[in-house]
Design a protein around this motif. Structure first.
Motif, PDB file in Angstrom:
ATOM      1  N   UNK A 196      39.183 -10.702  37.866  1.00 38.52           N
ATOM      2  CA  UNK A 196      39.501 -11.728  38.842  1.00 38.52           C
ATOM      3  C   UNK A 196      40.153 -12.885  38.104  1.00 38.52           C
ATOM      4  N   UNK A 197      41.091 -13.543  38.763  1.00 40.82           N
ATOM      5  CA  UNK A 197      41.762 -14.694  38.171  1.00 40.82           C
ATOM      6  C   UNK A 197      41.792 -15.842  39.173  1.00 40.82           C
ATOM      7  N   UNK A 198      42.120 -17.014  38.668  1.00 40.00           N
ATOM      8  CA  UNK A 198      42.352 -18.179  39.516  1.00 40.00           C
ATOM      9  C   UNK A 198      43.787 -18.630  39.269  1.00 40.00           C
ATOM     10  N   UNK A 199      44.560 -18.720  40.332  1.00 42.13           N
ATOM     11  CA  UNK A 199      45.932 -19.212  40.239  1.00 42.13           C
ATOM     12  C   UNK A 199      45.942 -20.739  40.275  1.00 42.13           C
ATOM     13  N   UNK A 200      46.850 -21.338  39.523  1.00 40.55           N
ATOM     14  CA  UNK A 200      47.063 -22.782  39.591  1.00 40.55           C
ATOM     15  C   UNK A 200      45.975 -23.637  38.976  1.00 40.55           C
ATOM     16  N   UNK A 201      45.157 -23.086  38.105  1.00 40.18           N
ATOM     17  CA  UNK A 201      44.106 -23.864  37.445  1.00 40.18           C
ATOM     18  C   UNK A 201      44.750 -24.786  36.410  1.00 40.18           C
ATOM     19  N   UNK A 202      44.233 -25.979  36.270  1.00 36.36           N
ATOM     20  CA  UNK A 202      44.830 -26.986  35.376  1.00 36.36           C
ATOM     21  C   UNK A 202      44.829 -26.576  33.902  1.00 36.36           C
ATOM     22  N   UNK A 203      43.845 -25.773  33.474  1.00 34.74           N
ATOM     23  CA  UNK A 203      43.724 -25.419  32.053  1.00 34.74           C
ATOM     24  C   UNK A 203      44.424 -24.123  31.689  1.00 34.74           C
ATOM     25  N   UNK A 204      44.972 -23.394  32.662  1.00 32.13           N
ATOM     26  CA  UNK A 204      45.621 -22.116  32.385  1.00 32.13           C
ATOM     27  C   UNK A 204      45.232 -21.094  33.428  1.00 32.13           C
ATOM     28  N   UNK A 205      44.978 -19.855  32.998  1.00 32.00           N
ATOM     29  CA  UNK A 205      44.608 -18.774  33.918  1.00 32.00           C
ATOM     30  C   UNK A 205      43.212 -18.263  33.535  1.00 32.00           C
ATOM     31  N   UNK A 206      42.179 -18.715  34.256  1.00 34.06           N
ATOM     32  CA  UNK A 206      40.839 -18.191  34.005  1.00 34.06           C
ATOM     33  C   UNK A 206      40.759 -16.723  34.453  1.00 34.06           C
ATOM     34  N   UNK A 207      40.079 -15.901  33.665  1.00 37.34           N
ATOM     35  CA  UNK A 207      39.925 -14.475  33.938  1.00 37.34           C
ATOM     36  C   UNK A 207      38.458 -14.112  33.724  1.00 37.34           C
ATOM     37  N   UNK A 208      37.887 -13.368  34.686  1.00 39.97           N
ATOM     38  CA  UNK A 208      36.491 -12.927  34.547  1.00 39.97           C
ATOM     39  C   UNK A 208      36.336 -11.497  35.050  1.00 39.97           C
ATOM     40  N   UNK A 209      35.219 -10.886  34.707  1.00 38.20           N
ATOM     41  CA  UNK A 209      34.844  -9.558  35.169  1.00 38.20           C
ATOM     42  C   UNK A 209      34.190  -9.711  36.542  1.00 38.20           C
ATOM     43  N   UNK A 210      34.718  -9.018  37.552  1.00 38.50           N
ATOM     44  CA  UNK A 210      34.187  -9.155  38.912  1.00 38.50           C
ATOM     45  C   UNK A 210      32.729  -8.711  39.028  1.00 38.50           C
ATOM     46  N   UNK A 211      32.286  -7.839  38.135  1.00 36.02           N
ATOM     47  CA  UNK A 211      30.908  -7.361  38.186  1.00 36.02           C
ATOM     48  C   UNK A 211      29.912  -8.367  37.615  1.00 36.02           C
TER      49      UNK A 211
ATOM     50  N   UNK B  96      50.703 -16.597  28.019  1.00 35.12           N
ATOM     51  CA  UNK B  96      49.917 -15.504  27.467  1.00 35.12           C
ATOM     52  C   UNK B  96      49.507 -14.514  28.545  1.00 35.12           C
ATOM     53  N   UNK B  97      49.090 -15.009  29.709  1.00 33.51           N
ATOM     54  CA  UNK B  97      48.695 -14.127  30.803  1.00 33.51           C
ATOM     55  C   UNK B  97      49.907 -13.355  31.329  1.00 33.51           C
ATOM     56  N   UNK B  98      51.036 -14.037  31.487  1.00 34.06           N
ATOM     57  CA  UNK B  98      52.255 -13.368  31.968  1.00 34.06           C
ATOM     58  C   UNK B  98      52.682 -12.267  31.002  1.00 34.06           C
ATOM     59  N   UNK B  99      52.555 -12.515  29.711  1.00 34.41           N
ATOM     60  CA  UNK B  99      52.898 -11.517  28.702  1.00 34.41           C
ATOM     61  C   UNK B  99      51.975 -10.310  28.801  1.00 34.41           C
ATOM     62  N   UNK B 100      50.677 -10.545  28.980  1.00 30.32           N
ATOM     63  CA  UNK B 100      49.712  -9.460  29.118  1.00 30.32           C
ATOM     64  C   UNK B 100      50.017  -8.614  30.355  1.00 30.32           C
ATOM     65  N   UNK B 101      50.239  -9.271  31.489  1.00 31.41           N
ATOM     66  CA  UNK B 101      50.528  -8.542  32.742  1.00 31.41           C
ATOM     67  C   UNK B 101      51.809  -7.719  32.586  1.00 31.41           C
ATOM     68  N   UNK B 102      52.844  -8.291  31.968  1.00 33.98           N
ATOM     69  CA  UNK B 102      54.100  -7.557  31.768  1.00 33.98           C
ATOM     70  C   UNK B 102      53.870  -6.341  30.885  1.00 33.98           C
ATOM     71  N   UNK B 103      53.070  -6.478  29.837  1.00 36.00           N
ATOM     72  CA  UNK B 103      52.797  -5.357  28.941  1.00 36.00           C
ATOM     73  C   UNK B 103      52.033  -4.255  29.658  1.00 36.00           C
ATOM     74  N   UNK B 104      51.089  -4.621  30.516  1.00 35.68           N
ATOM     75  CA  UNK B 104      50.333  -3.619  31.272  1.00 35.68           C
ATOM     76  C   UNK B 104      51.269  -2.886  32.230  1.00 35.68           C
ATOM     77  N   UNK B 105      52.118  -3.621  32.911  1.00 38.94           N
ATOM     78  CA  UNK B 105      53.053  -2.993  33.852  1.00 38.94           C
ATOM     79  C   UNK B 105      54.020  -2.061  33.135  1.00 38.94           C
ATOM     80  N   UNK B 106      54.409  -2.437  31.910  1.00 39.40           N
ATOM     81  CA  UNK B 106      55.331  -1.606  31.128  1.00 39.40           C
ATOM     82  C   UNK B 106      54.633  -0.425  30.446  1.00 39.40           C
ATOM     83  N   UNK B 107      53.316  -0.432  30.470  1.00 38.35           N
ATOM     84  CA  UNK B 107      52.556   0.634  29.837  1.00 38.35           C
ATOM     85  C   UNK B 107      52.432   0.497  28.338  1.00 38.35           C
ATOM     86  N   UNK B 108      52.687  -0.701  27.798  1.00 40.70           N
ATOM     87  CA  UNK B 108      52.604  -0.888  26.353  1.00 40.70           C
ATOM     88  C   UNK B 108      51.223  -1.369  25.914  1.00 40.70           C
TER      89      UNK B 108
END
Length: 74
Positions: A33-48, A61-73
């Motif tokens: 899960x993430x929060x969009x538009x957070x002042x400190x960046x992109x918080x990410x947590x485990x939904x469980x 950094x988050x955009x780079x990670x998402x792009x790499x996942x989409x590209x399969x790298x």
């Protein structure tokens, strides 16, 4: 292995506005899960583990990670 440099928030439930990917099903399975538009960046947590820690990535950094996942790298 590089040291983790992203700041953490000890209790992710202390933040509001969490969302899951639209690709996630209606069940609360293994999702990030993430929060969009957070002042400190992109918080990410485990939904469980909503009261567990959240990592806060830079927007770039988050955009780079998402792009790499989409590209399969990752």
């Amino acid at each position: 292995m590089d040291a983790v440099t992203e700041p953490t928030i000890p209790d992710g439930a202390s933040l509001y506005g969490w969302r899951r990917s639209t690709y996630s099903g209606p069940e609360a399975g293994s999702c990030l899960e993430i929060i969009d538009g957070h002042a400190r960046g992109v918080p990410v947590r485990d939904s469980k583990v909503p009261h567990g820690p959240a990592l806060v990535f830079s927007a770039a950094g988050w955009a780079s990670f998402v792009a790499a996942v989409k590209d399969g790298t990752r």
